[in-house]
Design an enzyme around this catalytic site. Structure first.
Site, short mmCIF file in Angstrom:
data_model
loop_
_atom_site.label_atom_id
_atom_site.label_comp_id
_atom_site.label_asym_id
_atom_site.label_seq_id
_atom_site.Cartn_x
_atom_site.Cartn_y
_atom_site.Cartn_z
N GLU A 1 0.79 -1.23 0.00
CA GLU A 1 0.00 0.00 0.00
C GLU A 1 0.83 1.29 0.00
OE1 GLU A 1 -3.02 0.27 2.95
OE2 GLU A 1 -3.93 -1.64 2.42
N GLU B 1 -5.14 -8.34 1.23
CA GLU B 1 -5.56 -8.07 2.61
C GLU B 1 -7.03 -7.71 2.64
OE1 GLU B 1 -3.49 -5.09 4.94
OE2 GLU B 1 -1.55 -5.83 4.23
C1 BGC Z 1 -2.10 -2.40 6.26
C2 BGC Z 1 -1.93 -3.21 7.51
C3 BGC Z 1 -2.88 -2.69 8.58
C4 BGC Z 1 -4.31 -2.83 8.07
C5 BGC Z 1 -5.37 -2.40 9.07
C6 BGC Z 1 -3.54 -2.16 5.90
O1 BGC Z 1 -3.65 -0.96 5.24
O2 BGC Z 1 -1.42 -3.02 5.20
O3 BGC Z 1 -0.61 -3.13 7.92
O4 BGC Z 1 -2.72 -3.31 9.80
O5 BGC Z 1 -4.43 -2.01 6.94
O6 BGC Z 1 -5.30 -1.06 9.36
#
Ligand code: BGC
Length: 449
Positions: free
Chosen positions: A171, A360
């Site tokens: 990101e 993610e």
């Molecule tokens: C990030 C993670 C973070 C998650 C929740 C993502 O943007 O890659 O590192 O913990 O969001 O905030």
């Protein structure tokens, strides 16, 4: 979105199911075995920057407990483990001297994954620049690409025989905007003089990282990740629609379009015109592009904005989910699986994206540990909705090859410290005791089918 009752197998035999983690959020052991400081170690020492004054020093102690944690990944039925390499663990000063013990740790971790039949999926950069490099200008420096090349080459040469799945950046919008424009994340810098060079270096680094991996790692499967959030106008007034469009350019187009060879999305938004001129972007179109095998899509919320002339540049402000009385997580983030579906379709519509991995997706809810049980029904419901959305996008032709939940265990959630818990496994941070949440068991049952 209503859940069709689907077994995991309906996503296909080769679909990758994984959990995602990050070094700075999990490893701890911040000054052990020769590791150098990262920007998060230093940033957390500044007053008022992290909730509760929390430090990432110990985090989940993954450095020492990785074997147990990988057993959990296995027990929950996932077949892929995503983790990142802490740059300052292997190059304590960012450049120069290699820390053999740091190198050895990732060999142990990778070997353990392979022994358990887990595919190691490595992120090169997940937000934890060596503090030594921040002192030299960090992501704003002209030397950044040289430093990054050294780091990537070292990782590729060391681990490339064993690791075939690679993510260059996590990101870039996240770390450049929060860390170099708004000052809310490490290293806490603000203003366009920091933001613009950080953006441009990140755009060049993501493509250059791809090229280096292609060169050094035989048969590598190479991608990089992008955050995305559908942006909706609060009303159908033209001002609000335009505000949503500006926000959309920033959040959803700024980093992926140069990677796809389209350059910066600079029309219709004066801030982006400035970026275009400032970086002389027309000279770099080719260098900003790389033919990635996949792109990682990360989605946590949808956004509604209205025109607000008081907000610099973007002239838009968010109307919070809570005030609109729509479902949201404990982070205040709008839960909207339909918008996730639309974003997947939209990235696929670029045409030049070969494969998509949802690298993610997950949520923080206020978990309660009672008699050894965390009954996190909201999180289960969240996953059901988002998986159904992904299924629909895949059925309609988006070439989605995998999905990673964020995250394995509760961890150091950046500026939120240890308060915001996203894990499938609860951690008592005083004792490091792990307890699988009901959402973890839900995943186990889902993946078993
Ligand atoms: C990030 C993670 C973070 C998650 C929740 C993502 O943007 O890659 O590192 O913990 O969001 O905030």
């Amino acid at each position: 979105m209503k859940l069709p009752v689907l077994p995991a197998s309906s996503f296909g035999k080769d679909f990758l199911w994984g959990v995602a983690t990050a070094a700075a959020q999990n490893e701890g052991a911040y000054n052990i075995d020769g590791r150098g400081l990262s920007i998060w170690d230093s940033f957390s020492r500044r007053k008022g920057k992290i909730q509760g004054g929390a430090k990432p020093y110990e985090a989940c102690d993954f450095y020492h407990r990785y074997k147990d944690d990988l057993m959990l990944v296995k027990a929950l039925g996932f077949s892929v483990f995503r983790f990142s390499i802490s740059w300052s663990r292997i190059l304590p000063d960012g450049m120069g001297r290699v820390n053999k013990e740091g190198i050895a740790f990732y060999h142990r971790l990778i070997d353990e994954c392979l022994a358990l039949g887990l595919t190691p999926f490595v992120t090169l950069y997940h937000w934890d620049l060596p503090q030594a490099l921040e002192k030299e200008g960090g992501w704003t420096s002209h030397s950044l690409l040289r430093w990054f090349t050294r780091f990537v080459t070292l990782c590729a040469e060391e681990y490339g025989d064993k690791v075939k799945h690679w993510i260059v950046l996590n990101e870039p919008m996240g770390f450049t905007s929060l860390g170099y424009m708004l000052g809310r994340h490490a290293p806490g810098r603000t203003g366009l003089n920091n933001f613009f060079p950080a953006i441009h270096n990140a755009v060049l680094a993501q493509a250059e990282g791809g090229r280096l991996l292609r060169h050094y790692v035989k048969d590598a499967y190479i991608g990089t990740t992008f955050s995305c959030s559908e942006v909706m106008p609060y009303t159908d007034k033209e001002d609000d629609i335009k505000a949503a469009q500006r926000m959309d350019i920033l959040l959803n187009r700024l980093f992926v379009e140069p990677a796809l060879g389209r350059g910066y999305p600079h029309n219709d938004f004066p801030l982006m015109d400035k970026l275009y001129l400032h970086t002389k972007a027309w000279k770099y179109t080719e260098r900003m592009q790389f033919n990635f095998d996949f792109i990682g899509i990360q989605n946590y919320f949808a956004l509604t904005v209205k025109h607000n002339p008081l907000i610099p540049y973007v002239q838009a402000s968010e109307i919070k989910a809570a005030s609109r009385k729509v479902p949201h997580t404990a982070m205040g983030w709008e839960i909207n699986a339909d918008s996730f579906y639309r974003m997947l379709k939209r990235f696929w519509m670029y045409g030049s994206v070969k494969e998509i991995i949802v690298s993610e997706n997950g949520a923080y809810f206020k978990d309660e540990l009672k008699n050894g049980v965390v009954n996190d029904v909201q999180r289960i419901d969240y996953f059901q909705q988002y998986l159904a959305a992904m299924y629909k996008a895949k059925q309609e032709g988006a070439n989605i090859k995998g999905y990673f939940t964020w995250t394995l265990t509760d961890n150091f959630e950046w500026a939120e410290g240890y308060k915001a818990r996203f894990g499938l496994v609860h951690i008592d941070f005083k004792t490091q005791l792990r307890t699988i949440k009901n959402s973890g068991y839900w995943w186990r049952d889902f993946l078993k089918q």
